[in-house]
Scaffold this active site. Structure first.
Site, short mmCIF file in Angstrom:
data_model
loop_
_atom_site.label_atom_id
_atom_site.label_comp_id
_atom_site.label_asym_id
_atom_site.label_seq_id
_atom_site.Cartn_x
_atom_site.Cartn_y
_atom_site.Cartn_z
N ARG A 167 0.83 -1.21 0.00
CA ARG A 167 0.00 0.00 0.00
C ARG A 167 0.87 1.27 0.00
NH1 ARG A 167 -3.03 -3.66 -0.46
NH2 ARG A 167 -5.17 -3.84 0.32
N SER A 237 -10.16 -0.33 3.82
CA SER A 237 -9.34 -0.57 5.02
C SER A 237 -8.80 0.76 5.53
CB SER A 237 -8.15 -1.46 4.69
OG SER A 237 -8.55 -2.71 4.23
N GLU A 332 -3.77 3.36 6.71
CA GLU A 332 -3.62 3.23 5.25
C GLU A 332 -4.18 4.47 4.56
OE1 GLU A 332 -5.17 -0.41 3.25
OE2 GLU A 332 -5.90 0.96 1.73
N1 EPU Z 1 -10.77 -10.94 10.18
C1 EPU Z 1 -11.38 -11.00 11.41
N2 EPU Z 1 -12.21 -9.97 11.77
C2 EPU Z 1 -12.46 -8.92 10.95
C3 EPU Z 1 -11.81 -8.86 9.69
C4 EPU Z 1 -10.96 -9.88 9.33
O1 EPU Z 1 -11.20 -11.93 12.18
O2 EPU Z 1 -13.23 -8.05 11.34
C5 EPU Z 1 -9.91 -12.06 9.75
C6 EPU Z 1 -10.59 -12.85 8.65
O3 EPU Z 1 -11.43 -13.85 9.17
C7 EPU Z 1 -9.41 -13.44 7.92
C8 EPU Z 1 -8.35 -12.37 8.05
O4 EPU Z 1 -8.73 -11.56 9.15
O5 EPU Z 1 -8.96 -14.60 8.55
C9 EPU Z 1 -8.18 -11.54 6.79
O6 EPU Z 1 -9.39 -10.87 6.46
P1 EPU Z 1 -9.72 -10.45 4.95
O7 EPU Z 1 -9.60 -11.61 4.03
O8 EPU Z 1 -11.02 -9.71 4.96
O9 EPU Z 1 -8.53 -9.50 4.54
P2 EPU Z 1 -7.75 -8.33 5.30
O10 EPU Z 1 -6.35 -8.74 5.49
O11 EPU Z 1 -8.51 -7.92 6.51
C10 EPU Z 1 -6.83 -7.18 3.15
C11 EPU Z 1 -6.83 -5.83 2.50
C12 EPU Z 1 -8.15 -5.52 1.84
C13 EPU Z 1 -8.40 -6.61 0.80
C14 EPU Z 1 -8.42 -7.96 1.52
C15 EPU Z 1 -8.59 -9.12 0.57
C16 EPU Z 1 -5.29 -4.46 3.78
C17 EPU Z 1 -5.12 -3.34 4.74
N3 EPU Z 1 -6.54 -4.81 3.48
O12 EPU Z 1 -7.79 -7.16 4.20
O13 EPU Z 1 -8.00 -4.29 1.15
O14 EPU Z 1 -9.64 -6.41 0.13
O15 EPU Z 1 -7.15 -8.17 2.20
O16 EPU Z 1 -7.40 -9.33 -0.12
O17 EPU Z 1 -4.28 -5.00 3.29
C18 EPU Z 1 -8.33 -1.93 1.23
O18 EPU Z 1 -7.11 -1.82 1.12
O19 EPU Z 1 -9.10 -0.93 1.30
C19 EPU Z 1 -8.92 -3.28 1.30
C20 EPU Z 1 -10.23 -3.47 1.52
#
Ligand code: EPU
Length: 336
Positions: A167, A237, A332
């Site tokens: 990012r 995010s 971010e």
């Molecule tokens: N999780 C939780 N609780 C929550 C959210 C997530 O326990 O409230 C757990 C999920 O169950 C999962 C893990 O955290 O095991 C990862 O969650 P998720 O797949 O939703 O991805 P993320 O790492 O939270 C990142 C990006 C998103 C992107 C997703 C999918 C960042 C900061 N965020 O989120 O990007 O869509 O992966 O690849 O890297 C953005 O940048 O605006 C964005 C939405």
């Protein structure tokens, strides 16, 4: 009023958080020649300046921006070159990102489908090296053309020049708001090549899925987890997933065996959404500022929240995550 400098313009329609902020000066750029007037204005008045695309990764902390806001509306997508295996496609900076993804998927060009439905514009995409479901913009990036807003110099940036990180890029951390990204070029594959390693993607797809099926699944996942900016103000995010050392990860895994983490190259990242949820913030609301109920990484504006309300909530979350896990969350979203 395109290309004309306007004064005291509300930026509420131009940020997906839906925060009210008036900009001292505002200009929309729809044609390349509109930039001439802007160079003249900037060299004469020397205002602070801010370039916005979809406004989907920014938060205004005050109700007035004492500078010039430049809205990039340059449009157009074209094929630059192709060979047997790949194509180079160019999109103008003001193209809606997902229109560009749809353009590529409908022509069976592979590589960009996992980035479906990310809000924002093509010109903003390299600034924060957008990423989702195991793919980052840098994986398909070829080059971009940018205009220096103070000198008027047009420069081509290669992938190396852009200094992409998680990012992050040259345009976010080295020279923010210095360039207007006019056009971005991508190298996409004409032969089938899908990235399905992100957790649970494969299980939700048929054997040997089509490109269109991958896009449809990604759209479904995003719609189910992330709030629609048309309905509830948000900027995706709000925080980044923090990098941790192997020792720190082992320490946390001993305490919390189910902690989700990612291996990115030789680095380790923890899911910040999980940390925030465990700290008790998921679905919480203070006034009109809240934490999304389905993805705790996303802060929302339920209506009339100010930028300060969102920032106060962010600080409370950062403090409790630090107290519980000893990890500092980094934002971010860009704050102005
Ligand atoms: N999780 C939780 N609780 C929550 C959210 C997530 O326990 O409230 C757990 C999920 O169950 C999962 C893990 O955290 O095991 C990862 O969650 P998720 O797949 O939703 O991805 P993320 O790492 O939270 C990142 C990006 C998103 C992107 C997703 C999918 C960042 C900061 N965020 O989120 O990007 O869509 O992966 O690849 O890297 C953005 O940048 O605006 C964005 C939405």
């Amino acid at each position: 009023m395109l290309g004309k400098i306007q004064t005291n313009v509300s930026l509420k329609p131009y940020n997906t958080f839906g925060i009210e902020c008036r900009s001292k000066y505002f200009v929309a750029i729809e044609r390349e020649r509109d930039v001439e007037a802007i160079f003249r204005f900037i060299s004469r008045e020397k205002p602070r300046h801010l370039v916005i695309g979809g406004g989907s990764n920014l938060l205004f902390k005050n109700d007035f921006f004492d500078g010039l806001t430049i809205h990039n509306r340059l449009k157009g997508i074209k094929l630059i070159s192709e060979n047997e295996h790949s194509v180079i496609i160019e999109a103008k900076g003001g193209e809606i990102w997902d229109d560009f993804v749809q353009f590529c998927v409908s022509r069976n060009y592979y590589g960009v489908e996992n980035l479906s439905l990310i809000p924002g514009t093509t010109g903003a995409a390299p600034v924060q090296n957008i990423g989702a479901y195991g793919v980052e913009l840098q994986d398909i990036f070829h080059s971009l053309t940018a205009l220096h807003l103070e000198t008027g110099e047009r420069k081509i940036f290669s992938k190396e020049d852009c200094l992409f990180g998680y990012r992050d890029s040259y345009f976010k951390s080295r020279e923010p708001d210095t360039y207007l990204i006019e056009s971005v070029r991508f190298r996409l594959s004409k032969t089938k090549k899908l990235s399905l390693d992100y957790a649970h993607l494969k299980e939700q797809l048929p054997e040997n899925p089509e490109l269109q099926e991958v896009r449809a699944l990604i759209i479904n996942i995003r719609r189910s987890k992330l709030p629609d900016t048309e309905v509830t103000g948000n900027a995706g995010s709000f925080f980044k997933n923090p990098f941790v050392s192997r020792e720190k990860l082992d320490e946390l895994r001993n305490l919390y065996p189910r902690i989700p983490f990612y291996v990115q190259g030789d680095k380790l990242k923890i899911a910040a959404g999980w940390l925030i949820e465990q700290a008790g913030w998921k679905g919480k609301r203070i006034g009109d500022a809240g934490v999304h109920g389905k993805q705790a990484l996303v802060l929302v504006n339920y209506g009339n929240s100010s930028g300060q309300d969102i920032l106060s909530l962010a600080s409370l979350i950062e403090n409790s995550v630090f107290q519980k896990f000893g990890l500092r969350l980094e934002r971010e979203v860009r704050v102005y």
